[in-house]
Scaffold this motif. Structure first.
Motif, PDB file in Angstrom:
ATOM      1  N   THR A  56       0.840  -1.194   0.000  1.00 33.29           N
ATOM      2  CA  THR A  56       0.000   0.000   0.000  1.00 33.29           C
ATOM      3  C   THR A  56       0.876   1.246   0.000  1.00 33.29           C
ATOM      4  O   THR A  56       1.908   1.284   0.675  1.00 33.29           O
ATOM      5  CB  THR A  56      -0.924   0.017   1.234  1.00 33.29           C
ATOM      6  N   SER A  57       0.458   2.248  -0.762  1.00 31.24           N
ATOM      7  CA  SER A  57       1.152   3.535  -0.803  1.00 31.24           C
ATOM      8  C   SER A  57       0.212   4.617  -0.286  1.00 31.24           C
ATOM      9  O   SER A  57      -0.967   4.644  -0.654  1.00 31.24           O
ATOM     10  CB  SER A  57       1.580   3.879  -2.235  1.00 31.24           C
ATOM     11  N   ILE A  58       0.735   5.496   0.550  1.00 26.21           N
ATOM     12  CA  ILE A  58      -0.071   6.580   1.102  1.00 26.21           C
ATOM     13  C   ILE A  58       0.716   7.888   1.051  1.00 26.21           C
ATOM     14  O   ILE A  58       1.937   7.890   0.862  1.00 26.21           O
ATOM     15  CB  ILE A  58      -0.497   6.301   2.563  1.00 26.21           C
ATOM     16  N   ALA A  59      -0.003   8.987   1.220  1.00 21.68           N
ATOM     17  CA  ALA A  59       0.611  10.306   1.379  1.00 21.68           C
ATOM     18  C   ALA A  59      -0.047  10.965   2.575  1.00 21.68           C
ATOM     19  O   ALA A  59      -1.258  10.828   2.781  1.00 21.68           O
ATOM     20  CB  ALA A  59       0.418  11.148   0.125  1.00 21.68           C
ATOM     21  N   PHE A  60       0.747  11.676   3.378  1.00 18.81           N
ATOM     22  CA  PHE A  60       0.173  12.340   4.547  1.00 18.81           C
ATOM     23  C   PHE A  60       1.002  13.560   4.923  1.00 18.81           C
ATOM     24  O   PHE A  60       2.169  13.695   4.544  1.00 18.81           O
ATOM     25  CB  PHE A  60       0.067  11.371   5.732  1.00 18.81           C
ATOM     26  N   SER A  61       0.375  14.451   5.668  1.00 16.62           N
ATOM     27  CA  SER A  61       1.069  15.631   6.178  1.00 16.62           C
ATOM     28  C   SER A  61       0.541  15.939   7.571  1.00 16.62           C
ATOM     29  O   SER A  61      -0.547  15.498   7.955  1.00 16.62           O
ATOM     30  CB  SER A  61       0.868  16.835   5.253  1.00 16.62           C
ATOM     31  N   PHE A  62       1.323  16.720   8.311  1.00 17.45           N
ATOM     32  CA  PHE A  62       0.936  17.059   9.676  1.00 17.45           C
ATOM     33  C   PHE A  62       1.535  18.409  10.039  1.00 17.45           C
ATOM     34  O   PHE A  62       2.438  18.915   9.365  1.00 17.45           O
ATOM     35  CB  PHE A  62       1.420  15.986  10.660  1.00 17.45           C
ATOM     36  N   GLY A  63       1.034  18.998  11.095  1.00 19.38           N
ATOM     37  CA  GLY A  63       1.557  20.273  11.553  1.00 19.38           C
ATOM     38  C   GLY A  63       2.947  20.121  12.141  1.00 19.38           C
ATOM     39  O   GLY A  63       3.342  19.035  12.580  1.00 19.38           O
ATOM     40  N   ASN A  64       3.686  21.210  12.143  1.00 20.54           N
ATOM     41  CA  ASN A  64       5.054  21.183  12.658  1.00 20.54           C
ATOM     42  C   ASN A  64       5.027  21.129  14.182  1.00 20.54           C
ATOM     43  O   ASN A  64       4.698  22.100  14.857  1.00 20.54           O
ATOM     44  CB  ASN A  64       5.808  22.431  12.184  1.00 20.54           C
ATOM     45  N   ALA A  65       5.347  19.949  14.714  1.00 17.91           N
ATOM     46  CA  ALA A  65       5.354  19.762  16.166  1.00 17.91           C
ATOM     47  C   ALA A  65       6.436  18.754  16.523  1.00 17.91           C
ATOM     48  O   ALA A  65       6.749  17.854  15.732  1.00 17.91           O
ATOM     49  CB  ALA A  65       3.992  19.269  16.651  1.00 17.91           C
ATOM     50  N   ALA A  66       7.003  18.896  17.690  1.00 18.16           N
ATOM     51  CA  ALA A  66       8.069  17.995  18.128  1.00 18.16           C
ATOM     52  C   ALA A  66       7.579  16.552  18.172  1.00 18.16           C
ATOM     53  O   ALA A  66       6.534  16.253  18.756  1.00 18.16           O
ATOM     54  CB  ALA A  66       8.575  18.422  19.504  1.00 18.16           C
ATOM     55  N   GLY A  67       8.325  15.655  17.520  1.00 16.07           N
ATOM     56  CA  GLY A  67       7.997  14.237  17.560  1.00 16.07           C
ATOM     57  C   GLY A  67       6.848  13.812  16.678  1.00 16.07           C
ATOM     58  O   GLY A  67       6.405  12.659  16.749  1.00 16.07           O
ATOM     59  N   ALA A  68       6.350  14.707  15.815  1.00 18.25           N
ATOM     60  CA  ALA A  68       5.168  14.390  15.007  1.00 18.25           C
ATOM     61  C   ALA A  68       5.429  13.228  14.050  1.00 18.25           C
ATOM     62  O   ALA A  68       4.607  12.315  13.930  1.00 18.25           O
ATOM     63  CB  ALA A  68       4.715  15.627  14.236  1.00 18.25           C
ATOM     64  N   LEU A  69       6.564  13.245  13.363  1.00 14.79           N
ATOM     65  CA  LEU A  69       6.859  12.164  12.417  1.00 14.79           C
ATOM     66  C   LEU A  69       7.057  10.847  13.154  1.00 14.79           C
ATOM     67  O   LEU A  69       6.586   9.797  12.705  1.00 14.79           O
ATOM     68  CB  LEU A  69       8.099  12.507  11.592  1.00 14.79           C
ATOM     69  N   PHE A  70       7.734  10.900  14.282  1.00 14.40           N
ATOM     70  CA  PHE A  70       7.937   9.687  15.087  1.00 14.40           C
ATOM     71  C   PHE A  70       6.599   9.061  15.469  1.00 14.40           C
ATOM     72  O   PHE A  70       6.412   7.847  15.379  1.00 14.40           O
ATOM     73  CB  PHE A  70       8.743  10.029  16.341  1.00 14.40           C
ATOM     74  N   LYS A  71       5.653   9.890  15.883  1.00 10.57           N
ATOM     75  CA  LYS A  71       4.340   9.380  16.275  1.00 10.57           C
ATOM     76  C   LYS A  71       3.617   8.752  15.085  1.00 10.57           C
ATOM     77  O   LYS A  71       2.961   7.716  15.220  1.00 10.57           O
ATOM     78  CB  LYS A  71       3.500  10.509  16.869  1.00 10.57           C
ATOM     79  N   CYS A  72       3.744   9.386  13.912  1.00 13.50           N
ATOM     80  CA  CYS A  72       3.077   8.856  12.722  1.00 13.50           C
ATOM     81  C   CYS A  72       3.640   7.487  12.329  1.00 13.50           C
ATOM     82  O   CYS A  72       2.892   6.567  11.988  1.00 13.50           O
ATOM     83  CB  CYS A  72       3.233   9.835  11.561  1.00 13.50           C
ATOM     84  N   LEU A  73       4.947   7.360  12.382  1.00 12.41           N
ATOM     85  CA  LEU A  73       5.565   6.087  12.010  1.00 12.41           C
ATOM     86  C   LEU A  73       5.313   5.009  13.059  1.00 12.41           C
ATOM     87  O   LEU A  73       5.294   3.811  12.747  1.00 12.41           O
ATOM     88  CB  LEU A  73       7.065   6.284  11.800  1.00 12.41           C
ATOM     89  N   SER A  74       5.096   5.429  14.278  1.00 11.40           N
ATOM     90  CA  SER A  74       4.867   4.467  15.359  1.00 11.40           C
ATOM     91  C   SER A  74       3.590   3.663  15.162  1.00 11.40           C
ATOM     92  O   SER A  74       3.488   2.529  15.652  1.00 11.40           O
ATOM     93  CB  SER A  74       4.810   5.197  16.708  1.00 11.40           C
ATOM     94  N   VAL A  75       2.606   4.213  14.446  1.00  9.91           N
ATOM     95  CA  VAL A  75       1.354   3.474  14.255  1.00  9.91           C
ATOM     96  C   VAL A  75       1.599   2.191  13.466  1.00  9.91           C
ATOM     97  O   VAL A  75       0.840   1.221  13.593  1.00  9.91           O
ATOM     98  CB  VAL A  75       0.282   4.342  13.553  1.00  9.91           C
ATOM     99  N   PHE A  76       2.655   2.179  12.661  1.00  8.48           N
ATOM    100  CA  PHE A  76       3.000   0.976  11.901  1.00  8.48           C
ATOM    101  C   PHE A  76       3.877   0.041  12.732  1.00  8.48           C
ATOM    102  O   PHE A  76       3.684  -1.177  12.723  1.00  8.48           O
ATOM    103  CB  PHE A  76       3.712   1.361  10.604  1.00  8.48           C
ATOM    104  N   ALA A  77       4.818   0.608  13.467  1.00  4.05           N
ATOM    105  CA  ALA A  77       5.702  -0.209  14.302  1.00  4.05           C
ATOM    106  C   ALA A  77       4.911  -0.955  15.371  1.00  4.05           C
ATOM    107  O   ALA A  77       5.202  -2.124  15.676  1.00  4.05           O
ATOM    108  CB  ALA A  77       6.767   0.672  14.949  1.00  4.05           C
ATOM    109  N   LEU A  78       3.907  -0.312  15.931  1.00  2.53           N
ATOM    110  CA  LEU A  78       3.097  -0.935  16.975  1.00  2.53           C
ATOM    111  C   LEU A  78       2.361  -2.172  16.473  1.00  2.53           C
ATOM    112  O   LEU A  78       2.000  -3.055  17.256  1.00  2.53           O
ATOM    113  CB  LEU A  78       2.079   0.075  17.518  1.00  2.53           C
ATOM    114  N   ARG A  79       2.154  -2.241  15.158  1.00  4.36           N
ATOM    115  CA  ARG A  79       1.403  -3.357  14.573  1.00  4.36           C
ATOM    116  C   ARG A  79       2.286  -4.247  13.699  1.00  4.36           C
ATOM    117  O   ARG A  79       1.787  -5.027  12.899  1.00  4.36           O
ATOM    118  CB  ARG A  79       0.218  -2.796  13.777  1.00  4.36           C
TER     119      ARG A  79
END
Length: 211
Positions: A123-146
């Motif tokens: 699966t391929s996705i695209a996403f964006s988020f507001g500039n906040a500390a740790g934001a990318l880490f949190k986004c990638l964590s949803v995959f690592a957790l599973r």
């Protein structure tokens, strides 16, 4: 994404660059080499070995072969695949001159609808988020957790929004699987924008060859 098309297939092709001339022309007669800028860059070591050769950019690799053949450029060569040499009647004077012998380019087939066939495992996705500390880490964590395997991530600046980026992510999984659905639902909670670009069978042919 502007055209709302979806990825339905992918294929990874091994790229082998060859030095091609007109028939009867030897390497010693060559002074200029034409090719697409990317192909020229992928043969840097070749040009370091032969610094007297002049690089000339062209619109594509096959078109470079066509040009030297049609214009009878006997002091020129082109960098392209062997199919171009065969089609235009060129002569390969040096084979596989690319720096990376495991050089693959990925191509995708696009369609208008998102497919979710059972054999689709990527699966391929695209996403964006507001500039906040740790934001990318949190986004990638949803995959690592599973325990979802990520195969690619890259970013592109968002036009008109300085220092903000759109992230492109590929992972192994089908959008019909429970783990994938939960990961995407979780990701939606953390992002300002999320779009599924495609769900399709991955091309693992290069992996089978040990590449």
């Amino acid at each position: 994404m502007r055209h709302k098309l979806k990825i339905t297939r992918e294929i990874n092709l091994q790229i082998k660059h060859n030095l091609i001339t007109m028939p009867g022309v030897s390497f010693k007669e060559i002074s200029t080499v034409f090719s697409h800028p990317v192909a020229l860059d992928q043969c840097d070591r070749f040009f370091e070995k032969f610094p007297g050769l002049v690089k000339r950019s062209a619109y594509d690799t096959s078109g470079s072969v066509k040009r030297i053949m049609e214009e009878n450029l006997r002091d020129c060569a082109a960098i392209a695949g062997k199919q171009a040499a065969e089609y235009y009647g060129g002569n390969i004077v040096m084979k596989e001159i690319q720096d990376n012998k495991e050089n693959f380019t990925r191509f995708v087939l696009l369609g208008r609808e998102l497919e979710t066939r059972k054999k689709a495992d990527k699966t391929s996705i695209a996403f964006s988020f507001g500039n906040a500390a740790g934001a990318l880490f949190k986004c990638l964590s949803v995959f690592a957790l599973r325990d979802i395997d990520l195969t690619k991530i890259e970013s592109r600046p968002i036009h008109g929004r300085p220092w903000e980026y759109l992230f492109y992510l590929d992972f192994l999984g089908n959008t019909g699987q429970e783990s994938t659905l939960k990961a995407l639902d979780h990701l939606r909670e953390l992002t300002e924008f999320l779009e599924i670009l495609g769900c399709y069978p991955r091309d693992a042919s290069h992996e089978k060859k040990g590449m």
